[in-house]
Design an enzyme around this catalytic site. Structure first.
Site, mmCIF file in Angstrom:
data_model
loop_
_atom_site.group_PDB
_atom_site.id
_atom_site.type_symbol
_atom_site.label_atom_id
_atom_site.label_comp_id
_atom_site.label_asym_id
_atom_site.label_seq_id
_atom_site.Cartn_x
_atom_site.Cartn_y
_atom_site.Cartn_z
ATOM 1 N N GLU A 80 4.285 -9.494 6.748
ATOM 2 C CA GLU A 80 3.159 -10.271 7.248
ATOM 3 C C GLU A 80 2.713 -11.169 6.097
ATOM 4 O O GLU A 80 2.425 -10.672 5.003
ATOM 5 C CB GLU A 80 2.012 -9.337 7.680
ATOM 6 C CG GLU A 80 0.907 -10.146 8.297
ATOM 7 C CD GLU A 80 -0.252 -9.312 8.831
ATOM 8 O OE1 GLU A 80 -0.205 -8.074 8.761
ATOM 9 O OE2 GLU A 80 -1.216 -9.941 9.296
ATOM 10 N N ARG A 99 7.904 5.310 2.787
ATOM 11 C CA ARG A 99 7.467 4.207 1.916
ATOM 12 C C ARG A 99 7.759 4.536 0.472
ATOM 13 O O ARG A 99 7.827 5.705 0.098
ATOM 14 C CB ARG A 99 5.949 4.035 2.018
ATOM 15 C CG ARG A 99 5.450 3.541 3.325
ATOM 16 C CD ARG A 99 3.933 3.499 3.310
ATOM 17 N NE ARG A 99 3.432 2.254 2.780
ATOM 18 C CZ ARG A 99 3.305 1.147 3.507
ATOM 19 N NH1 ARG A 99 3.655 1.128 4.765
ATOM 20 N NH2 ARG A 99 2.827 0.044 2.964
ATOM 21 N N LYS A 112 -1.569 -4.069 0.160
ATOM 22 C CA LYS A 112 -1.928 -5.469 -0.083
ATOM 23 C C LYS A 112 -3.443 -5.641 -0.146
ATOM 24 O O LYS A 112 -3.937 -6.486 -0.871
ATOM 25 C CB LYS A 112 -1.335 -6.343 1.030
ATOM 26 C CG LYS A 112 0.123 -6.684 0.773
ATOM 27 C CD LYS A 112 0.628 -7.702 1.764
ATOM 28 C CE LYS A 112 1.338 -7.012 2.902
ATOM 29 N NZ LYS A 112 1.995 -7.908 3.842
HETATM 30 P P1 ATP Z 1 0.665 -3.045 2.986
HETATM 31 O O1 ATP Z 1 0.360 -1.733 3.623
HETATM 32 O O2 ATP Z 1 0.939 -2.999 1.534
HETATM 33 O O3 ATP Z 1 -0.302 -4.117 3.363
HETATM 34 P P2 ATP Z 1 2.488 -3.690 5.021
HETATM 35 O O4 ATP Z 1 3.308 -2.563 5.478
HETATM 36 O O5 ATP Z 1 1.360 -4.116 5.862
HETATM 37 O O6 ATP Z 1 2.055 -3.449 3.535
HETATM 38 P P3 ATP Z 1 4.229 -5.809 5.697
HETATM 39 O O7 ATP Z 1 4.198 -7.174 5.164
HETATM 40 O O8 ATP Z 1 3.797 -5.593 7.094
HETATM 41 O O9 ATP Z 1 3.366 -4.939 4.707
HETATM 42 O O10 ATP Z 1 5.620 -5.120 5.424
HETATM 43 C C1 ATP Z 1 6.878 -5.708 5.639
HETATM 44 C C2 ATP Z 1 7.913 -4.625 5.638
HETATM 45 O O11 ATP Z 1 7.925 -3.946 4.374
HETATM 46 C C3 ATP Z 1 7.630 -3.565 6.685
HETATM 47 O O12 ATP Z 1 8.842 -3.257 7.334
HETATM 48 C C4 ATP Z 1 7.102 -2.398 5.908
HETATM 49 O O13 ATP Z 1 7.422 -1.204 6.547
HETATM 50 C C5 ATP Z 1 7.806 -2.553 4.554
HETATM 51 N N1 ATP Z 1 7.015 -1.984 3.476
HETATM 52 C C6 ATP Z 1 5.744 -2.291 3.132
HETATM 53 N N2 ATP Z 1 5.323 -1.511 2.122
HETATM 54 C C7 ATP Z 1 6.354 -0.690 1.799
HETATM 55 C C8 ATP Z 1 6.549 0.363 0.841
HETATM 56 N N3 ATP Z 1 5.583 0.714 0.000
HETATM 57 N N4 ATP Z 1 7.749 0.980 0.817
HETATM 58 C C9 ATP Z 1 8.729 0.610 1.652
HETATM 59 N N5 ATP Z 1 8.619 -0.345 2.577
HETATM 60 C C10 ATP Z 1 7.441 -0.993 2.661
HETATM 61 MG MG MG Z 2 1.616 -4.587 7.894
#
Ligand code: ATP
Ligand code: MG
Length: 558
Positions: free
Chosen positions: A38, A263, A273
């Site tokens: 995102e 994760r 984020k």
């Molecule tokens: P955050 O919780 O940090 O805001 P998010 O999951 O909302 O992160 P996205 O931009 O939606 O962030 O994530 C894009 C992809 O990266 C998704 O498939 C998510 O599952 C993966 N991802 C995000 N954070 C991690 C992590 N700490 N370890 C592994 N994969 C991750």
């Molecule tokens: Mg997300």
């Protein structure tokens, strides 16, 4: 560390599944994955784990991986983030087969929602927030049917079209999937799939006033792109029934399947984020690319090679169990990578003057210095030896304890790539602090060996004061002083490491002053460093990437 590395040689559970699918000719043996960030922040090392998996399996199974901006929730999204994500993904070594925007599918998603309504699978609901609380039930009690559930298809179609046309207030109604208000999985209790929000979209402006919810949009995005394996993190496991429901109820042939993995969490940092944004907005760090941040751009600025990040992801592996990876694993990968690739230079961070009393005042001698002992191909360079040098304050002691092999009154030490020198006297200031060390050098020891077989135990680094370049060193350490910031309900901001950034001035040999921003090097005996973009001819700036050895775990055990 070797035992951890070996473990990753067998296939992880996701590669196992994909390998079987390919063998069985599922989807014609094709593998198409996607990385769907995102664009509401900069990507971090957690995303690198997902990237390594999404792009890794695509590559290993001769498939392809798309980069898809998951921009269906415009509140916090921005082009600035899109650009940084594309740049960071490429820097990490991954080339997307295509770059897509989920928002470009809004019209097709709308059509899918209309189709669901036509099939009697979605309805307009006008419950107020208070009513919603009352109707949704909880884990023990089933929810109650919204009165909208029995609305006719025609009326639903009409209301949804008018919702899109902007006839209704934000929040006045939603489109819900008609599934099961008694489901033990709350996500299946007639979830909202479209809502009215008058927000400006960074890509589509004010074209839309209704936006699809993630759980409806994501399976469609995957299906539109022909994704075969949709890989995401464990928190989406409970959303999978809805993912499948959407695709089943719209009769997609060969629907994609979602698989969840754990994760990445790292000690001494935070990964969400929201928290990273808070660190930036409240000036706890300088910016998203502050070298202390776990963001990809922060790590790049710090001098972490992309290969070290990929290596760490490989070591951590892909499992279904949430855990925390010790920051030391990443540091180990950085050292291993930089040891092989980084050129060596000399720098003195805490300078102490040394005068070689038996060396001519104007004399200069060019010595050979090895650029990288791990890589003979990069050869040698010349460094100047002269009467006036700098050494590190820590390499001299007036009253050394037993076992101290560096410089001390009467003691002899080897200057790296240079000569043996012996301390004959010191100069002190009015407070009794040593401000200069007087030494003699032995001309027969050039290159570091004595023809008479005399041994010296200590070798120290140095720079010639005549051509040394004054330099700023930014010494970074872990951003937080506890392993799990924010755990047990503690405010993570109270756990910042007050010593995570120290700036000192010292000297470097002239060759190191000519390096371009971003270059990663080793200052011998000091640590791995990278040239910061703030660097100037008049004042080079270096960021410490990592020390040569793990001093942190020792410190913690004290
Ligand atoms: P955050 O919780 O940090 O805001 P998010 O999951 O909302 O992160 P996205 O931009 O939606 O962030 O994530 C894009 C992809 O990266 C998704 O498939 C998510 O599952 C993966 N991802 C995000 N954070 C991690 C992590 N700490 N370890 C592994 N994969 C991750
Ligand atoms: Mg997300």
């Amino acid at each position: 560390m070797a035992d951890i590395i070996e473990k990753t040689e067998s296939l992880d559970f996701i590669r196992e599944i994909i390998s079987n699918d390919v063998k069985n000719g599922k989807n014609g043996g094709q593998v198409i994955t996607r990385f769907p960030p995102e664009p509401n922040g900069y990507i971090h090392i957690g995303h690198a784990k997902a990237l390594c998996l999404d792009f890794g399996v695509a590559q290993e199974f001769n498939g392809k991986c798309n980069l898809r901006m998951d921009d269906t929730n415009p509140t916090k999204e921005d082009t600035e983030y899109v650009e940084s994500i594309v740049n960071d993904v490429r820097w990490l070594g991954f080339e997307p087969a295509a770059i897509y925007y989920a928002s470009d599918y809004f019209d097709r998603m709308y059509d899918c929602a209309v189709e669901l309504i036509k099939r009697g699978k979605a309805y307009i609901c006008t419950l107020t927030n208070e009513e919603w609380e009352e109707y949704k039930g909880n884990l023990q009690t089933p929810g109650k049917d919204s009165p909208g559930r029995s609305r006719s298809i025609e009326e639903n179609l009409d209301l949804f079209a008018r919702m899109k046309a902007g006839e209704f207030e934000d929040g006045s109604m939603v489109l819900r999937a008609k599934i099961d208000m008694a489901s033990p999985n709350i996500n299946m209790r007639d979830p909202v799939i479209y809502r009215i929000r008058r927000i400006h979209h960074f890509r589509h402006g004010d074209k839309y006033c209704i936006y699809p919810m993630y759980d409806f949009a994501h399976p469609l995005e995957d299906a539109f792109e022909g994704i075969t394996h949709s890989l995401c993190t464990l928190e989406f496991e409970i959303h999978r029934p809805l993912y499948d429901w959407v695709l089943e109820n719209l009769d997609f042939p060969n629907p994609p399947h979602q698989y969840e993995f754990s994760r990445l969490n790292l000690t001494y940092t935070v990964m969400s984020k929201r928290k990273l944004l808070q660190l930036v907005k409240e000036n706890h760090v300088d910016n998203w690319d502050d070298p202390r941040m776990p963001t990809i751009c922060g790590m790049r600025r710090r001098g972490v090679p992309a290969a070290a990040i990929r290596k760490m992801c490989k070591i951590v592996g892909v499992t279904k169990f949430d855990g925390i990876t010790d920051a030391a694993v990443l540091e180990h990968c950085i050292r291993e990578e930089l040891n092989a690739t980084a050129s060596r230079y000399m720098a003195v961070l805490d300078p102490l003057k040394v005068t070689i009393t038996n060396f001519p005042e104007e004399g200069v001698e060019a010595l050979d210095a090895v650029n990288n002992p791990e890589n003979p191909d990069v050869g040698c360079r010349k460094i100047n030896f002269s009467k006036h040098l700098y050494i590190d304050k820590a390499d001299f002691m007036l009253e050394p304890p037993k076992g101290y092999f560096r410089l001390a009154p009467g003691a002899e030490v080897r200057l790296r790539y240079g000569y043996f020198i012996r301390c004959t006297d010191v100069v002190k200031d009015e407070n009794g602090n040593v401000v200069e060390v007087l030494c003699t050098f032995d001309p027969a020891t050039r290159g570091g060996n004595s023809p008479d077989g005399r041994k010296v135990k200590g070798t120290i680094h140095w720079v010639s004061a005549d051509d040394a370049v004054e330099t700023e060193f930014r010494l970074y350490d872990r951003l937080f002083s506890v392993e799990q910031p924010g755990a047990d309900g503690v405010d993570f901001l109270t756990q910042l490491n007050p010593d995570s950034k120290k700036i000192v001035k010292g000297f470097i040999e002239p060759a190191a002053a000519k390096l371009a921003a971003g270059t990663a090097i080793q200052f011998e005996r000091v640590g791995y460093f990278a040239v910061d973009p703030d660097t100037k001819d008049s004042l080079p700036v270096f960021n410490r990437t990592v020390t040569l050895k793990d001093s942190w775990s020792k410190q913690q055990k004290k």
